[in-house]
Motif scaffolding. Sequence first.
Motif, PDB file in Angstrom:
ATOM      1  N   ILE A 235      -6.800  25.911  20.062  1.00 49.08           N
ATOM      2  CA  ILE A 235      -7.595  25.022  20.921  1.00 49.08           C
ATOM      3  C   ILE A 235      -8.427  25.783  21.956  1.00 49.08           C
ATOM      4  CG2 ILE A 235      -5.944  23.160  20.607  1.00 49.08           C
ATOM      5  CD1 ILE A 235      -4.853  23.631  23.325  1.00 49.08           C
ATOM      6  N   GLY A 236      -8.300  27.113  21.955  1.00 51.56           N
ATOM      7  CA  GLY A 236      -9.192  27.923  22.769  1.00 51.56           C
ATOM      8  C   GLY A 236      -8.846  28.040  24.241  1.00 51.56           C
ATOM      9  N   ILE A 237      -7.544  28.023  24.573  1.00 49.53           N
ATOM     10  CA  ILE A 237      -7.126  28.266  25.956  1.00 49.53           C
ATOM     11  C   ILE A 237      -6.033  29.312  25.942  1.00 49.53           C
ATOM     12  CG2 ILE A 237      -7.733  25.942  26.726  1.00 49.53           C
ATOM     13  CD1 ILE A 237      -4.813  25.182  26.567  1.00 49.53           C
ATOM     14  N   SER A 238      -5.575  29.720  27.137  1.00 50.68           N
ATOM     15  CA  SER A 238      -4.550  30.755  27.211  1.00 50.68           C
ATOM     16  C   SER A 238      -3.163  30.183  26.929  1.00 50.68           C
ATOM     17  CB  SER A 238      -4.552  31.403  28.597  1.00 50.68           C
ATOM     18  OG  SER A 238      -4.091  30.500  29.585  1.00 50.68           O
ATOM     19  N   GLN A 239      -2.236  31.080  26.559  1.00 53.96           N
ATOM     20  CA  GLN A 239      -0.855  30.654  26.315  1.00 53.96           C
ATOM     21  C   GLN A 239      -0.228  30.083  27.578  1.00 53.96           C
ATOM     22  OE1 GLN A 239       2.116  32.462  27.485  1.00 53.96           O
ATOM     23  NE2 GLN A 239       3.469  30.936  26.550  1.00 53.96           N
ATOM     24  N   ALA A 240      -0.599  30.644  28.742  1.00 49.66           N
ATOM     25  CA  ALA A 240      -0.067  30.160  30.014  1.00 49.66           C
ATOM     26  C   ALA A 240      -0.513  28.716  30.274  1.00 49.66           C
ATOM     27  CB  ALA A 240      -0.508  31.066  31.154  1.00 49.66           C
ATOM     28  N   GLN A 241      -1.774  28.406  29.921  1.00 52.68           N
ATOM     29  CA  GLN A 241      -2.274  27.041  30.087  1.00 52.68           C
ATOM     30  C   GLN A 241      -1.561  26.075  29.143  1.00 52.68           C
ATOM     31  OE1 GLN A 241      -6.518  28.297  29.597  1.00 52.68           O
ATOM     32  NE2 GLN A 241      -6.892  26.920  31.304  1.00 52.68           N
ATOM     33  N   VAL A 242      -1.310  26.528  27.911  1.00 52.80           N
ATOM     34  CA  VAL A 242      -0.571  25.691  26.964  1.00 52.80           C
ATOM     35  C   VAL A 242       0.813  25.377  27.513  1.00 52.80           C
ATOM     36  CG1 VAL A 242       0.519  25.625  24.681  1.00 52.80           C
ATOM     37  CG2 VAL A 242      -1.806  26.499  24.924  1.00 52.80           C
ATOM     38  N   SER A 243       1.483  26.405  28.036  1.00 56.32           N
ATOM     39  CA  SER A 243       2.827  26.226  28.587  1.00 56.32           C
ATOM     40  C   SER A 243       2.816  25.230  29.745  1.00 56.32           C
ATOM     41  CB  SER A 243       3.378  27.577  29.065  1.00 56.32           C
ATOM     42  OG  SER A 243       4.647  27.417  29.655  1.00 56.32           O
ATOM     43  N   ARG A 244       1.809  25.357  30.635  1.00 51.39           N
ATOM     44  CA  ARG A 244       1.730  24.471  31.798  1.00 51.39           C
ATOM     45  C   ARG A 244       1.452  23.026  31.369  1.00 51.39           C
ATOM     46  NH1 ARG A 244      -2.524  22.673  34.388  1.00 51.39           N
ATOM     47  NH2 ARG A 244      -3.918  24.185  33.407  1.00 51.39           N
ATOM     48  N   LEU A 245       0.508  22.843  30.458  1.00 46.31           N
ATOM     49  CA  LEU A 245       0.155  21.500  29.999  1.00 46.31           C
ATOM     50  C   LEU A 245       1.307  20.858  29.221  1.00 46.31           C
ATOM     51  CD1 LEU A 245      -3.514  22.186  28.865  1.00 46.31           C
ATOM     52  CD2 LEU A 245      -2.810  20.721  30.770  1.00 46.31           C
ATOM     53  N   GLU A 246       1.979  21.646  28.406  1.00 47.50           N
ATOM     54  CA  GLU A 246       3.120  21.136  27.638  1.00 47.50           C
ATOM     55  C   GLU A 246       4.237  20.666  28.571  1.00 47.50           C
ATOM     56  OE1 GLU A 246       6.657  23.212  25.155  1.00 47.50           O
ATOM     57  OE2 GLU A 246       4.634  23.758  24.508  1.00 47.50           O
ATOM     58  N   LYS A 247       4.550  21.502  29.550  1.00 51.63           N
ATOM     59  CA  LYS A 247       5.618  21.155  30.493  1.00 51.63           C
ATOM     60  C   LYS A 247       5.249  19.904  31.298  1.00 51.63           C
ATOM     61  CE  LYS A 247       8.503  23.146  34.145  1.00 51.63           C
ATOM     62  NZ  LYS A 247       8.795  24.347  34.956  1.00 51.63           N
ATOM     63  N   GLY A 248       3.992  19.823  31.706  1.00 52.18           N
ATOM     64  CA  GLY A 248       3.550  18.658  32.472  1.00 52.18           C
ATOM     65  C   GLY A 248       3.601  17.388  31.655  1.00 52.18           C
ATOM     66  N   ALA A 249       3.195  17.469  30.377  1.00 49.06           N
ATOM     67  CA  ALA A 249       3.207  16.298  29.504  1.00 49.06           C
ATOM     68  C   ALA A 249       4.630  15.814  29.264  1.00 49.06           C
ATOM     69  CB  ALA A 249       2.524  16.635  28.175  1.00 49.06           C
ATOM     70  N   ILE A 250       5.540  16.746  29.019  1.00 48.83           N
ATOM     71  CA  ILE A 250       6.942  16.380  28.795  1.00 48.83           C
ATOM     72  C   ILE A 250       7.532  15.729  30.041  1.00 48.83           C
ATOM     73  CG2 ILE A 250       9.264  17.307  28.390  1.00 48.83           C
ATOM     74  CD1 ILE A 250       7.970  19.386  26.553  1.00 48.83           C
TER      75      ILE A 250
END
Length: 257
Positions: A235-250
């Motif tokens: 999706i074209g973002i950093s792994q850190a951003q994925v981790s933050r967005l995933e944690k926030g969504a959960i």
Amino acid sequence: MAYQKVVISGINTAELTVMKEQEKIALLREFKETGSKAARDRLIEGNLRLVLSVIQRFAGRGEDIDDLFQIGVVGLIKAINNFDLTKEVRFSTYCVPMISGELRRYLRDFNQIKVSRSLRDLAYKAIQAKEALTGRFQREPTMDEIAQEIGENRADVVIALESISDPVSLYEPVYSDAGDTLYVMDQLSDHSSAESWLSRFAMRDAMRSLEEREKNILYLRFLCGKTQVEVAKEIGISQAQVSRLEKGAIARIKDAL
């Protein structure tokens, strides 16, 4: 068990030290340039705590902890021998998948569940390719990269690797946030119960409240089984951003439920 307070393979783990990255690089350079056995031995001793942290992921499967520790050290030695100083990567970042790979190979060879020869051969090819790509990229490769390397379909590679994986306990933690742990058994339910239907409706409403990117991340992570690195690349973002967005969504889904 708190392995950091016991003796493993004759080593008092409470006395293990953590070597600084600069010292690791200096010793690696000395070993690469001179072949110094003393430098290699110091690198091994200085990274035993890293081995200890990795083997704890494989504990609780009935394997002797001394055996796991010794196999982990073999992976550490391979990482020392193959590390490329020209790549801008931390030694520990390169080392962890090498140790994990060695442990998985050991557990695969002694697995009590019988798997077809063709699947085992494909899994072995995939593991070899993963180690080769890790050395080439100085990072853990994605499943697509592994499949492309050996000329196989991604789905077939995933199935082969899963076939040699150890069974997971129902009490295996899959997510933890501030002491609130989610176990495998929490994801299993009786879909015939009224409570289950209500939970599914509540989950659907909670998912609707998420942004499209958050939905996509959860879909790729938990339905497609992709790693955060693979999702970040797709999706074209950093792994850190994925981790933050995933944690926030959960967290938002948990709040809604």
